[in-house]
Structures are given as C-alpha cells and as structure tokens.
Design an enzyme around this catalytic site. Structure first.
Site, PDB file in Angstrom:
ATOM      1  N   SER A 187       0.840  -1.202   0.000  1.00  0.00           N
ATOM      2  CA  SER A 187       0.000   0.000   0.000  1.00  0.00           C
ATOM      3  C   SER A 187       0.877   1.255   0.000  1.00  0.00           C
ATOM      4  O   SER A 187       1.709   1.424  -0.886  1.00  0.00           O
ATOM      5  CB  SER A 187      -0.958  -0.034   1.193  1.00  0.00           C
ATOM      6  OG  SER A 187      -1.961   0.937   1.054  1.00  0.00           O
TER       7      SER A 187
ATOM      8  N   HIS B 242      -6.932  -5.456  -1.729  1.00  0.00           N
ATOM      9  CA  HIS B 242      -5.795  -4.541  -1.612  1.00  0.00           C
ATOM     10  C   HIS B 242      -4.851  -5.144  -0.581  1.00  0.00           C
ATOM     11  O   HIS B 242      -5.260  -5.404   0.555  1.00  0.00           O
ATOM     12  CB  HIS B 242      -6.285  -3.162  -1.156  1.00  0.00           C
ATOM     13  CG  HIS B 242      -5.216  -2.127  -1.027  1.00  0.00           C
ATOM     14  ND1 HIS B 242      -4.599  -1.555  -2.116  1.00  0.00           N
ATOM     15  CD2 HIS B 242      -4.651  -1.549   0.071  1.00  0.00           C
ATOM     16  CE1 HIS B 242      -3.717  -0.661  -1.698  1.00  0.00           C
ATOM     17  NE2 HIS B 242      -3.726  -0.643  -0.375  1.00  0.00           N
TER      18      HIS B 242
ATOM     19  N   ASP C 116      -8.052  -3.017  -7.761  1.00  0.00           N
ATOM     20  CA  ASP C 116      -7.551  -2.656  -6.435  1.00  0.00           C
ATOM     21  C   ASP C 116      -8.678  -2.085  -5.573  1.00  0.00           C
ATOM     22  O   ASP C 116      -9.242  -1.031  -5.863  1.00  0.00           O
ATOM     23  CB  ASP C 116      -6.439  -1.617  -6.587  1.00  0.00           C
ATOM     24  CG  ASP C 116      -5.719  -1.329  -5.288  1.00  0.00           C
ATOM     25  OD1 ASP C 116      -6.386  -1.067  -4.281  1.00  0.00           O
ATOM     26  OD2 ASP C 116      -4.475  -1.367  -5.290  1.00  0.00           O
TER      27      ASP C 116
END
Length: 392
Positions: A178, A340, A274
């Site tokens: 991330s 994600h 995503d």
C-alpha cells in the site's frame, strides 16, 4: 464538523489496521519484538509526534543468514496539520502506540509457505510519518510538536540495519504494501545506493501502484490530494528531477510517472481491481454516493452502470501499465481479485487464497523472478469483472 475526506481516510486506516491485526493473529505466525531506534532522534529522524522510529527484526539463519528483506509497512497518508495530528496520536504516527505485528506471508518463518525467504533476515519498518517515507521538513510546528521527517526515518533505520550486518548482505529485497508499496517504488534506487555491496538487490511493491486515471470519476480529487501530501511534507526535492522537470510535483507521486526511470529491478504486485483505489479514490457523482457505497462493499449488488465504472478502472489500470514500458528487469503479477494488499497474508501469499497466474501463486512468481529462474510478467487479461477471492 470533520471534513468528509478526512472521515474517509480515518475509516480506511481503522479498517486496514483491523484487517491486518486479524490476519496476523489468526494465522498463528511469528511474533517479533519491536525495536525503538532511540539513536535516530539526534538525527532528527522521528515520527509525526517526535517519538523515535521503530522496526521489528527477525534474525536470519542457515543459508539465509546473509540475505535481508526490508519491509515497509503501509497505512495511507496525511495531507494537512489536522490530518497528521490525528495520526500522531495513533500507531501510524507515534512509536509510543506501536504494538508488535505478527510476521506472516512473505515475512513468515515457515519453510512450507515461504520456501525462498523463510530464513532471511526479515525487517518490518513501522510506518509513522504519513508521507511514504519521503517527507523532510526541517521546521517543527511549535504549537503541535508535529514533525514531518519520513525520509530521515528511512535513512536512519537503513543505517542501523547496515550496522547489524546488512552491509555484508548477499541478497537484499526492499518490499512494501500500500503506502509502503509506493514508498518502495519511490525509494528503490535510493535504497540500492545505500546498500551498494549487495550482489543482488531488488524491490517489490505490493498494491502500491496508485493510478491517476485522469478520465475516470474523482480524477481532480486524486490529483489534488497527492499534491497536498507532496506540498505538506516537502517531498518535491525527494522526487526525481526527470519527473518534476516535466510536470507538477504532485503528479510525480503517481508511480506511472516514475517507474519508467527506475534502474533497480522492480516487481509490481497489484490487482487491476484494487479495492482501496476503487473504494476510496474512485468517486462517482455525489448524488450516487449511497448506492455506490453499497456497491463497493458488496460487488454482487452493483448495478450495470456501477460495474461499468469498476471495469473502466481496470481498463485504465492496464493501459497505464502498458504506458510504462516493458523492461526485462520489471516483474509483474497483476490479478483480478477485489483485494488490496497480498504479501503480509500467508493465505494470499502462498495458500488457497493466493490468486494463480501462469499456474503460479504469488510466492512462486516472486521467487522465480527474484532468483531469475524465469521471466515473470503475468497479467490477468481474461477476467473483466472483479473476483471475490478469499483467504481460505
């Protein structure tokens, strides 16, 4: 009243931390103590609240004793004084609030699930600066004691790891998820320069390829948000001049404008659907907000029009990848899971929940790429709807 944008980011951070906490604990992985780097304070390398930075370190053993993996934790960004002050009272802005994470996935010590890297020196750098480890503001806010020193935190921790033995490493990886995945992209060449003696050094960015998608809903907010992050943390001087000489610094925070110039081998692991970007960065018309919230929480109830927006995101994502070129040292694993983050979850890394491309799990694909057993650029071009992948 708290601005809606701030509420969105706070909900995201809370949700991400809850998911990560659950994942680490339920898998029964390795608990690793937290190291508080007190010596970094004298160098001005501190968290948002001025506390020392922190990391967790599991020492390598056997034939992995001279190999190192440095993992950059994710957790969003902050773009203003009020936003960063909120983080300064939490683990994402203060080492005083940090508790140990369990090491799973690519950090796991299990030879069964992590054959290529289980006995490496494994480090998780805890994220407490809100700038993807790139900010550097000399002035301290006298009213709030707010510090913005992410780049110094990164350098101080790497310096400490070099002294612990990484300077003599054979194989090295910089990894992140991330915001830590974006940090990996941004710091990749810089990290290579800090560890020049390693015979093999590569970078892996998990769910860090945030796209501009200028023709999709919310483009103006995406651009202005990253511009605010860059300005507030004084990131411009950290960004490569090859980008800032051609466009606004805020646009140089988007990986698509940076990846083409990165010299160090880089692997991009991402979903073309995503979940973070679709949920928090893809904003349809405000009038559609309630219905959109229902859709992004449960893809099964999306209307045809909402699904089309999500499919358009995938199209934009894949087109953006094409635009960055096809370098032989660039690895890719672009799946279609509505997820994600992949690397810290053992199930997603190399279990039943790991998406397979080219008949390989993520662990197999990354291992093959890192050790150059095969060329790996796997992109799912068959599924044009998001997949409901699970961790079981």
């Amino acid at each position: 009243m708290v601005p809606k944008g701030m509420v969105d980011h706070l909900l995201l951070l809370i949700g991400a931390l809850l998911v990560m906490n659950t994942q680490f604990h339920c898998e029964g992985n390795d608990k690793v103590d937290v190291t508080i780097l007190e010596s970094a304070v004298s160098k001005g390398a501190v968290c948002l609240d001025g506390s020392p930075p922190a990391y967790q370190y599991a020492k390598g053993f056997g034939d992995g004793a001279k190999n190192w993996m440095v993992y950059l934790e994710g957790g969003g960004w902050c773009d203003s004084k009020s936003d960063c002050l909120k983080r300064a009272n939490e683990a994402l802005g203060s080492s005083k609030k940090i508790t140990p994470n369990y090491f799973g996935g690519i950090l796991s010590q299990s030879r069964t699930t992590n054959l290529d890297f289980y006995n490496w020196n494994r480090v998780m750098v805890r994220y407490c600066d809100g700038s993807s480890f790139t900010g550097d503001v000399e002035e301290i806010d006298q009213e709030t004691n707010l510090h913005r020193r992410g780049a110094r935190v990164f350098n101080a921790i790497v310096e400490d790891l070099l002294a612990k033995g990484m300077k003599n490493a054979s194989n090295v990886m910089l990894v992140g998820n991330s915001a830590g995945g974006l940090a990996t992209i941004l710091n990749c060449d810089h990290f290579r320069a800090l560890v020049p003696s390693a015979s093999k050094l590569k970078c892996i960015a998990d769910s860090g390829f945030f796209i501009r998608a200028k023709d999709l809903p919310g483009a103006e907010e995406r651009e202005s948000y990253y511009a605010r992050v860059v300005e507030f943390h004084n990131i411009t001087r950290f960004l490569p001049k090859s980008c800032t000489s051609k466009m606004d610094p805020g646009l140089c925070f988007f990986p698509e404008n940076l990846v083409g110039d990165i010299q160090t081998p880089l692997f991009l692991l991402n979903s073309a659907f995503d979940k973070f970007q679709i949920t928090y960065k893809l904003k349809p018309h405000p009038a559609d907000e309630p219905q959109w919230q229902n859709c992004i929480q449960n893809i099964g109830v999306c209307s045809p029009g909402q699904l089309q927006i999500i499919r358009d995101f995938r199209t934009a994502f894949l087109e953006t990848l094409q635009d960055i070129g096809n370098c032989s040292s660039r690895g890719m694993f672009i799946n279609s899971c509505y997820i994600h983050d992949f690397l810290w979850s053992t199930a997603r890394w190399n279990g039943n929940g790991s998406p397979r491309l080219g008949n390989k799990t993520i662990a197999q694909a990354i291992g093959d790429w890192y050790f150059e057993r095969s060329f790996v650029q796997e992109i799912d071009t068959k599924n044009d709807y998001p997949l409901n992948c699970t961790d079981s």
